[in-house]
Design a protein around this motif. Structure first.
Motif, PDB file in Angstrom:
ATOM      1  N   LYS A  20      38.058  37.286  11.026  1.00  0.00           N
ATOM      2  CA  LYS A  20      38.447  38.216  12.085  1.00  0.00           C
ATOM      3  C   LYS A  20      37.168  38.810  12.640  1.00  0.00           C
ATOM      4  O   LYS A  20      36.597  39.724  12.040  1.00  0.00           O
ATOM      5  CB  LYS A  20      39.347  39.317  11.538  1.00  0.00           C
ATOM      6  N   GLY A  21      36.686  38.267  13.731  1.00  0.00           N
ATOM      7  CA  GLY A  21      35.430  38.744  14.305  1.00  0.00           C
ATOM      8  C   GLY A  21      34.280  38.456  13.355  1.00  0.00           C
ATOM      9  O   GLY A  21      34.006  37.308  13.031  1.00  0.00           O
ATOM     10  N   GLN A  22      33.631  39.515  12.878  1.00  0.00           N
ATOM     11  CA  GLN A  22      32.502  39.360  11.955  1.00  0.00           C
ATOM     12  C   GLN A  22      32.932  39.532  10.491  1.00  0.00           C
ATOM     13  O   GLN A  22      32.098  39.479   9.603  1.00  0.00           O
ATOM     14  CB  GLN A  22      31.406  40.369  12.290  1.00  0.00           C
ATOM     15  N   SER A  42      26.726  34.380  14.693  1.00  0.00           N
ATOM     16  CA  SER A  42      28.130  34.025  14.935  1.00  0.00           C
ATOM     17  C   SER A  42      28.580  33.062  13.844  1.00  0.00           C
ATOM     18  O   SER A  42      27.829  32.195  13.405  1.00  0.00           O
ATOM     19  CB  SER A  42      28.292  33.389  16.313  1.00  0.00           C
ATOM     20  N   VAL A  43      29.824  33.243  13.416  1.00  0.00           N
ATOM     21  CA  VAL A  43      30.384  32.397  12.366  1.00  0.00           C
ATOM     22  C   VAL A  43      31.663  31.761  12.904  1.00  0.00           C
ATOM     23  O   VAL A  43      32.439  32.402  13.607  1.00  0.00           O
ATOM     24  CB  VAL A  43      30.635  33.195  11.066  1.00  0.00           C
ATOM     25  N   ALA A  44      31.866  30.491  12.591  1.00  0.00           N
ATOM     26  CA  ALA A  44      33.057  29.769  13.029  1.00  0.00           C
ATOM     27  C   ALA A  44      33.519  28.835  11.918  1.00  0.00           C
ATOM     28  O   ALA A  44      32.705  28.342  11.133  1.00  0.00           O
ATOM     29  CB  ALA A  44      32.760  28.967  14.292  1.00  0.00           C
ATOM     30  N   LYS A  45      34.831  28.606  11.881  1.00  0.00           N
ATOM     31  CA  LYS A  45      35.394  27.687  10.889  1.00  0.00           C
ATOM     32  C   LYS A  45      35.652  26.358  11.600  1.00  0.00           C
ATOM     33  O   LYS A  45      36.437  26.290  12.532  1.00  0.00           O
ATOM     34  CB  LYS A  45      36.687  28.260  10.327  1.00  0.00           C
ATOM     35  N   GLU A  46      34.945  25.329  11.179  1.00  0.00           N
ATOM     36  CA  GLU A  46      35.100  24.002  11.769  1.00  0.00           C
ATOM     37  C   GLU A  46      35.551  23.042  10.673  1.00  0.00           C
ATOM     38  O   GLU A  46      34.760  22.660   9.812  1.00  0.00           O
ATOM     39  CB  GLU A  46      33.787  23.529  12.384  1.00  0.00           C
ATOM     40  N   LYS A  53      25.527  30.299  13.435  1.00  0.00           N
ATOM     41  CA  LYS A  53      24.546  30.106  14.499  1.00  0.00           C
ATOM     42  C   LYS A  53      24.017  31.469  14.924  1.00  0.00           C
ATOM     43  O   LYS A  53      24.775  32.442  14.962  1.00  0.00           O
ATOM     44  CB  LYS A  53      25.185  29.419  15.709  1.00  0.00           C
ATOM     45  N   PRO A  54      22.732  31.554  15.256  1.00  0.00           N
ATOM     46  CA  PRO A  54      22.217  32.831  15.778  1.00  0.00           C
ATOM     47  C   PRO A  54      22.726  33.042  17.207  1.00  0.00           C
ATOM     48  O   PRO A  54      22.839  32.094  17.978  1.00  0.00           O
ATOM     49  CB  PRO A  54      20.700  32.642  15.738  1.00  0.00           C
ATOM     50  N   LEU A  71      24.911  34.396   1.944  1.00  0.00           N
ATOM     51  CA  LEU A  71      25.879  35.388   1.468  1.00  0.00           C
ATOM     52  C   LEU A  71      27.299  34.817   1.514  1.00  0.00           C
ATOM     53  O   LEU A  71      28.086  35.009   0.584  1.00  0.00           O
ATOM     54  CB  LEU A  71      25.786  36.661   2.305  1.00  0.00           C
ATOM     55  N   ALA A  72      27.619  34.096   2.591  1.00  0.00           N
ATOM     56  CA  ALA A  72      28.942  33.481   2.699  1.00  0.00           C
ATOM     57  C   ALA A  72      29.118  32.387   1.641  1.00  0.00           C
ATOM     58  O   ALA A  72      30.198  32.243   1.059  1.00  0.00           O
ATOM     59  CB  ALA A  72      29.142  32.907   4.090  1.00  0.00           C
TER      60      ALA A  72
END
Length: 177
Positions: A20-22, A42-46, A53-54, A71-72
């Motif tokens: 959810k967002g960040q 930015s974080v995305a689930k692919e 990505k910065p 960290l993730a």
């Protein structure tokens, strides 16, 4: 380019990720952990992976890129496998005893040292001279292990004290006649 940041974080079977967002929330067999990713990343689930990505090409964004990815990765690994740190106790009369809420240590002081066990962390003492700390949150497990080690750090002459299982103590020569 961040060599660490460009690698995606694989999501193992049995782990569910909510974005959810960040905010990143991971659930697995070892529990549930949350992480807030820095605004510069930015974080995305692919598919079955998390990609970072910065947002800009600033120095700060590139620094946070690899940090956020690691960290993730720690959160995902923590809820699936967990983290374990082993400590060894060396010294005559030095011993440990663990129960559900306290770790009791005899370290050569005039009193026993009692360490409360925080929620979400398990401590076992399979032998009186070994302590096994495990849990899902890598930071909490490592900090508790460092706090226990600091109660009686290993000394270089006889090697007495609490040390990590994989730590090598550089020994010094004693007095000469």
């Amino acid at each position: 380019m961040s060599r660490v940041g460009k690698n995606p974080v694989p999501i193992p079977a049995g782990v569910t990720i909510e974005l959810k967002g960040q905010h990143l929330k991971a659930k697995g067999k070892r529990g549930e952990l949350q992480l807030t990713v820095h605004d510069d990343v930015s974080v995305a689930k692919e598919g079955e992976a998390l990609v970072f990505k910065p947002r800009t090409e600033s120095r700060r964004a590139r620094m946070q890129w690899g940090t956020a990815r690691n960290l993730a990765s720690n959160v995902v690994r923590g809820v699936s496998e967990g983290f374990t740190i082993n400590l060894e106790i060396n010294g005559v009369g030095y011993r440990a005893q663990a129960d559900a809420k306290m770790l009791k240590l005899q370290l050569g002081y005039s009193h026993d040292v009692e360490v409360p066990i925080p929620a979400g962390i398990q401590i076992k003492a399979p032998k009186p001279t070994e302590v096994e700390i495990s849990g899902a949150d890598r930071q909490k497990v490592g900090q508790l292990a460092a706090n226990i080690r600091s109660l009686r750090p290993p000394e270089p002459y006889k090697g007495k004290g609490i040390k990590y299982a994989d730590e090598k103590i550089r020994r010094k020569e004693g007095k000469k006649k």
